[in-house]
Design an enzyme around this catalytic site. Structure first.
Site, short mmCIF file in Angstrom:
data_model
loop_
_atom_site.label_atom_id
_atom_site.label_comp_id
_atom_site.label_asym_id
_atom_site.label_seq_id
_atom_site.Cartn_x
_atom_site.Cartn_y
_atom_site.Cartn_z
N GLU A 172 -43.67 -17.60 31.32
CA GLU A 172 -42.79 -18.77 31.27
C GLU A 172 -42.92 -19.47 29.91
O GLU A 172 -41.91 -19.88 29.31
CB GLU A 172 -43.16 -19.73 32.39
CG GLU A 172 -42.45 -21.07 32.35
CD GLU A 172 -43.21 -22.14 33.11
OE1 GLU A 172 -42.97 -23.33 32.83
OE2 GLU A 172 -44.05 -21.79 33.97
N ASP A 212 -39.71 -19.71 27.34
CA ASP A 212 -39.19 -21.01 26.91
C ASP A 212 -38.96 -21.02 25.41
O ASP A 212 -37.95 -21.56 24.92
CB ASP A 212 -40.18 -22.10 27.33
CG ASP A 212 -39.76 -23.47 26.85
OD1 ASP A 212 -38.68 -23.94 27.25
OD2 ASP A 212 -40.51 -24.09 26.06
N ASP A 221 -38.58 -22.09 36.04
CA ASP A 221 -39.76 -21.43 35.46
C ASP A 221 -39.61 -19.91 35.50
O ASP A 221 -39.92 -19.22 34.52
CB ASP A 221 -41.02 -21.84 36.23
CG ASP A 221 -41.42 -23.29 35.99
OD1 ASP A 221 -40.87 -23.92 35.07
OD2 ASP A 221 -42.27 -23.78 36.75
N GLU A 239 -37.21 -18.55 32.87
CA GLU A 239 -37.84 -18.47 31.55
C GLU A 239 -38.78 -17.26 31.48
O GLU A 239 -38.83 -16.57 30.46
CB GLU A 239 -38.61 -19.76 31.25
CG GLU A 239 -37.70 -20.96 31.05
CD GLU A 239 -38.46 -22.27 30.94
OE1 GLU A 239 -37.87 -23.26 30.48
OE2 GLU A 239 -39.65 -22.31 31.33
#
Length: 225
Positions: A45, A49, A118, A121
Site C-alpha cells: 500500500e 500510494d 488501501d 493502492e
C-alpha cells in the site's frame, strides 16, 4: 504458484495478467489474515500510494499546462485521496477478491472505504512490481479514466473551507450528523447534514460518509457565497 479462480477472475476485471500472481495475492491480503508465512498488504500500500501519486502528478500537469500550483494541488488531492481509490476499487469489484480474517469479514470489511482504498493502492504496487512503471501507469490512467479530465476546477477540501469560513466569523466548527441511511447492506447510501452555529444547514447523499460530508459542506458553501 497457480492462481485460484477468484484471483483469475479479478485479474480479468483488473485488466492485468500477472507473471507472478503471488504479488496480487499479497496485495489483496488484509492484516486481519496475515501470518509469518502470509504477509499483509501494508508495505505494498505504501509503495502503491507513491506510484499513484507520481502518475497523477504527471496527469494533472499535462491536463492544464497553464495551471498554478495552487490550482494543481487540490486537483491532485481529489484524484489520489482514499475515497477515490475506493470508488475505483468498487468499479472492479476488488472487495470480492480481498483476503480478510473472519472478524473483519463479519464487520463488512469488503465494503469499507478505508480497506478498499488501501487494497487498491496495494494492487497498483503489485502491478508495478510485476511489470514495471509503464504498465502500472497505463493501468492507473485506464481505471481512473474520465476522473482526470473532469476533476473540478476548484477541487479544494470543502470541509476545510467551510471550517475556515466559520472560524473567520468567530464561530465554532460546523457539526456533521448522519440523518439517514438507505440501500442494501453491501452498498449503503449515507445522508449527512452539516449545520453551522448560526443555523444554516445543508444535506447530501453519497456511498461513503466522508463523501457525503464533503458534498454537504460544498453545498452549504455555495449558498453562503
Amino acid at each position: 504458484m497457480k492462481p485460484g479462480k477468484d484471483l483469475v477472475a479479478f485479474m480479468g476485471r483488473l485488466g492485468h495478467d500477472f507473471a507472478d500472481p503471488a504479488l496480487l495475492q499479497r496485495a489483496l491480503t488484509h492484516s486481519s489474515l496475515s501470518s509469518p508465512t502470509r504477509p499483509d498488504n501494508q508495505r505494498m500500500e505504501f509503495l502503491g500510494d507513491r506510484v499513484l501519486g507520481l502518475v497523477m502528478a504527471e496527469a494533472v500537469l499535462a491536463a492544464d499546462v497553464e495551471a498554478k500550483e495552487g490550482q494543481l494541488a487540490p486537483r491532485f488531492n481529489a484524484l489520489v485521496r482514499k475515497e477515490t481509490c475506493a470508488d475505483v476499487a468498487r468499479e472492479i469489484d476488488l472487495g470480492a477478491a480481498m483476503r480478510l480474517g473472519k472478524s473483519e469479514m463479519s464487520a463488512g470489511g469488503r465494503r469499507r472505504m478505508a480497506l478498499l482504498g488501501d487494497a487498491m493502492e496495494a494492487v497498483i504496487a503489485a502491478v508495478y512490481l510485476d511489470a514495471g512503471f509503464a504498465d502500472a501507469k497505463a493501468l492507473i490512467l485506464r481505471l481512473w479514466g474520465d476522473r482526470i479530465a473532469s476533476v473540478e476546477e476548484d477541487a479544494r477540501d470543502a470541509k476545510t473551507a467551510l471550517q475556515e469560513w466559520a472560524q473567520a466569523r468567530r464561530m465554532t466548527p460546523p457539526v456533521y450528523e448522519e440523518v439517514a441511511r438507505s440501500g442494501p447492506d453491501h452498498a449503503p447510501i449515507f445522508r449527512i447534514r452539516v449545520t453551522l452555529p448560526s443555523g444554516e444547514s445543508a444535506e447530501a447523499e453519497a456511498k461513503a460518509k466522508r463523501q457525503a460530508e464533503q458534498a454537504a459542506a460544498k453545498d452549504l458553501l455555495g449558498r453562503l457565497d
